[in-house]
Scaffold this active site. Structure first.
Site, PDB file in Angstrom:
ATOM      1  N   HIS A 318       0.826  -1.091   0.056  1.00 55.67           N
ATOM      2  CA  HIS A 318       0.031  -0.129   0.258  1.00 55.67           C
ATOM      3  C   HIS A 318       0.904   1.214  -0.028  1.00 55.67           C
ATOM      4  O   HIS A 318       1.828   1.665   1.403  1.00 55.67           O
ATOM      5  CB  HIS A 318      -0.633   0.161   0.996  1.00 55.67           C
ATOM      6  CG  HIS A 318      -1.992   1.031   1.325  1.00 55.67           C
ATOM      7  ND1 HIS A 318      -1.566   2.289   0.943  1.00 55.67           N
ATOM      8  CD2 HIS A 318      -3.635   0.605   1.770  1.00 55.67           C
ATOM      9  CE1 HIS A 318      -3.509   2.829   1.490  1.00 55.67           C
ATOM     10  NE2 HIS A 318      -3.821   2.188   1.208  1.00 55.67           N
ATOM     11  N   ARG A 338      -6.671  10.376  -0.418  1.00 56.21           N
ATOM     12  CA  ARG A 338      -6.570  10.615  -0.729  1.00 56.21           C
ATOM     13  C   ARG A 338      -7.719  11.109  -1.569  1.00 56.21           C
ATOM     14  O   ARG A 338      -7.455  11.969  -2.402  1.00 56.21           O
ATOM     15  CB  ARG A 338      -4.997   9.857  -1.902  1.00 56.21           C
ATOM     16  CG  ARG A 338      -3.803  10.315  -1.599  1.00 56.21           C
ATOM     17  CD  ARG A 338      -2.819   9.146  -2.123  1.00 56.21           C
ATOM     18  NE  ARG A 338      -3.306   7.046  -1.623  1.00 56.21           N
ATOM     19  CZ  ARG A 338      -3.500   6.496  -2.899  1.00 56.21           C
ATOM     20  NH1 ARG A 338      -2.925   6.855  -3.792  1.00 56.21           N
ATOM     21  NH2 ARG A 338      -3.374   5.608  -1.723  1.00 56.21           N
TER      22      ARG A 338
END
Length: 550
Positions: A318, A338
């Site tokens: 990740h 994000r």
């Protein structure tokens, strides 16, 4: 609180924030992504792989840490346990009690099967519990399972098994209804409409969440449902070997009490493996976002009985794992951060990529920024990181957004004196997900075996060589439910489980001996060892010829 030496970089980030917030970086072309991945993604480190010299995948190369445990020696041998003494006799044995295991148990119970769950930790202690950002599903008028299929299949580099991807996306809407009916509280508009946002690699807004603790909300609901149904679950009961009967079919398992070391024999007409992933092997020295028990147990159990693995050489790193402070090194910083607008920024305050590229591309870009481009930030204790400029979120959506939308993230960093509303956070890729695993068909039947099923992260083929955000929580529900239904149906057809044996264990160890293999590892590993500290992956000076090895 950040060290004094980071203040210059923080000032550069703040100076560029206004312009960076409005900046819309272009997405990379397919050719650019390919070059980036081959140059910097850990899956392409040829020096970190070992050839399997026994088993169904003999000749394939996988990460050395995984190879050692797959080719490890069994914890027990013939004579260590009386297989004629049956401690539990059930229709369906479920090994693992996370999201997939509970979903399987509920559906098997619905079908009238007698069910036993066994887990080496406690009911609900699983990666499902730790999933944060959301679960995908085409629920909006401008979306469809067909569009979801294209995103998921493409995100996996067009290598997923099409029948599994098809099942994943077409059953998603029904899974949302199933979860909602049981009590999962997804984020909704005032009129009750499900809220959906973008995730990395998605062409539509189809990410549904419960704040930033979606997995915990789903796991809470599934766990409570199994308890309300009084489905028995053995806690601290790790499976250390599957058993075959005299016909060669899987007929149960040997469990070990992780506290007392007492062995128990379970006879079962069908068995489902839902043990999750392998992040706690700390492959290539990466920190991990995984729970303590994620040590590839299910892969070992299935491999030893002859089941093949798909894409076992590929892991998901990740892109945004916490890099500072050290107390939370590797903890997941959800992609939802994000999705809400925070961008990845280097030491000079520059946005260096689109914030919602697929996870493998984003992770490789962060690694490149810290190595080849020399624009990473040195962090206390060693290693490097980049900034995730979280104050952008409230510039876009207004004050209070972070606390209301990602309260878990806010609390995690605020505990260490970092207010992510006002200052960015430091991130670096963390070992997050096992892309590959046991090969199954659309009925969750394990290849090369009979009466054995698998679901959840332990399975390979659904996500190809890379998984999109939100498709893991979806796959544990879709395939967890299916495995429970299919195992229960098959159990009704099994009249008798024959005399149990561990002949396959002796055969596998003989194959290792014939190949002169001794990894010095006993497996399943069960729990990680931290006698030696793992290192953060930083060396990217490796050859990129892995394509030839695949």
């Amino acid at each position: 609180m950040y060290p004094e030496y980071l203040q210059l970089s923080l000032e550069k980030v703040a100076e560029h924030r206004e312009a960076n917030t409005a900046l819309q970086p272009e997405r990379m072309t397919a050719e650019e992504k390919d070059v980036l991945l081959k140059g910097f993604h850990p899956d392409y480190r040829t020096d970190q792989y070992t050839e399997l010299r026994a088993g169904a995948n003999k000749g394939d190369k996988v990460n050395t840490e995984l190879a050692e445990t797959l080719m490890g020696k069994s914890r027990i041998h013939v004579g260590d346990v009386d297989l004629s003494h049956i401690d539990y006799d059930v229709d369906v044995l479920i090994i693992g009690a996370g999201g997939a295991g509970c979903a399987a148990a509920i559906e098997a119970d619905n079908a009238g099967a007698s069910v036993l769950m066994a887990t080496k930790l406690r009911l609900g202690d699983a990666n499902t519990m730790m999933a944060e950002g959301g679960i995908q599903g085409a629920t909006k008028p401008n979306d469809s399972p067909a569009q979801h299929f294209l995103d998921a299949y493409g995100g996996g580099h067009y290598l997923g098994k099409k029948e599994l991807v098809y099942k994943l996306v077409t059953e998603a809407p029904d899974c949302f209804q199933w979860l909602s009916d049981m009590g999962v509280e997804f984020d909704k508009e005032e009129d009750g409409t499900l809220i959906a946002i973008h995730g990395g690699g998605t062409s539509r807004k189809r990410m549904h969440a419960a704040k930033d603790y979606t997995g915990a909300e789903i796991m809470r609901t599934l766990r409570d449902e199994t308890r309300c149904r009084r489905i028995p679950c053995l806690n601290y009961a790790a499976c250390i070997e599957l058993l075959r009967d005299e016909s060669g079919n899987i007929g149960g398992a040997v469990l070990i009490n992780t506290n007392t070391k007492e062995l128990k024999v379970v006879r079962a007409k069908t068995t489902i493996i839902t043990t999750g992933g392998s992040g706690r092997l700390h492959i290539q020295g990466f920190p991990t976002s995984n729970h303590h028990g994620a040590t590839a147990d299910g892969l070992v159990l299935a491999y030893r009985v002859g089941a093949p693995l798909l894409f076992a050489d590929t892991m998901q790193y990740h892109p945004t794992g916490a890099a500072y402070p050290e107390q939370i090194l590797g903890a997941l910083v959800t992609e939802k951060v994000r999705g809400l607008g925070a961008k990845l920024v280097n030491a000079d305050g520059e946005v260096f990529m689109h914030p919602l590229e697929t996870r493998d591309v984003a992770a490789a870009a962060v690694i490149r920024e810290c190595s080849e481009r020399g624009k990473g930030i040195d962090i206390p204790g060693g290693g490097q990181a980049v900034w995730l400029d979280t104050p952008m979120i409230e510039k876009i959506h207004g004050e209070g957004t972070i606390v209301s939308k990602i309260p878990g993230m806010f609390k995690m960093f605020n505990k260490y004196g970092i207010d992510m509303r006002k200052e960015p956070i430091l991130i670096y890729p963390t070992l997050h997900y096992q892309n590959g695993g046991i090969e199954i068909n659309e009925k969750c039947e394990v290849a090369n075996t009979k009466n054995l099923y698998a679901a959840g992260e332990v399975v390979g083929g659904i996500h190809g060589r890379n998984r999109l955000m939100g498709n893991s929580l979806l796959d544990v529900i879709v395939f967890g439910r299916e495995s429970g239904r299919q195992a229960a149906a098959r159990a009704k057809e099994v009249d008798h489980v024959g005399k149990l044996n561990m002949d396959h264990v002796a055969a596998f160890e003989q194959e290792l001996a014939d190949a002169w293999v001794d990894t010095g590892v006993v497996s399943p590993k069960l729990f990680p060892s931290y006698k030696a500290n793992f290192r953060t992956y930083l060396d990217t000076s490796f050859s990129s010829d892995k394509e030839e090895d695949q």
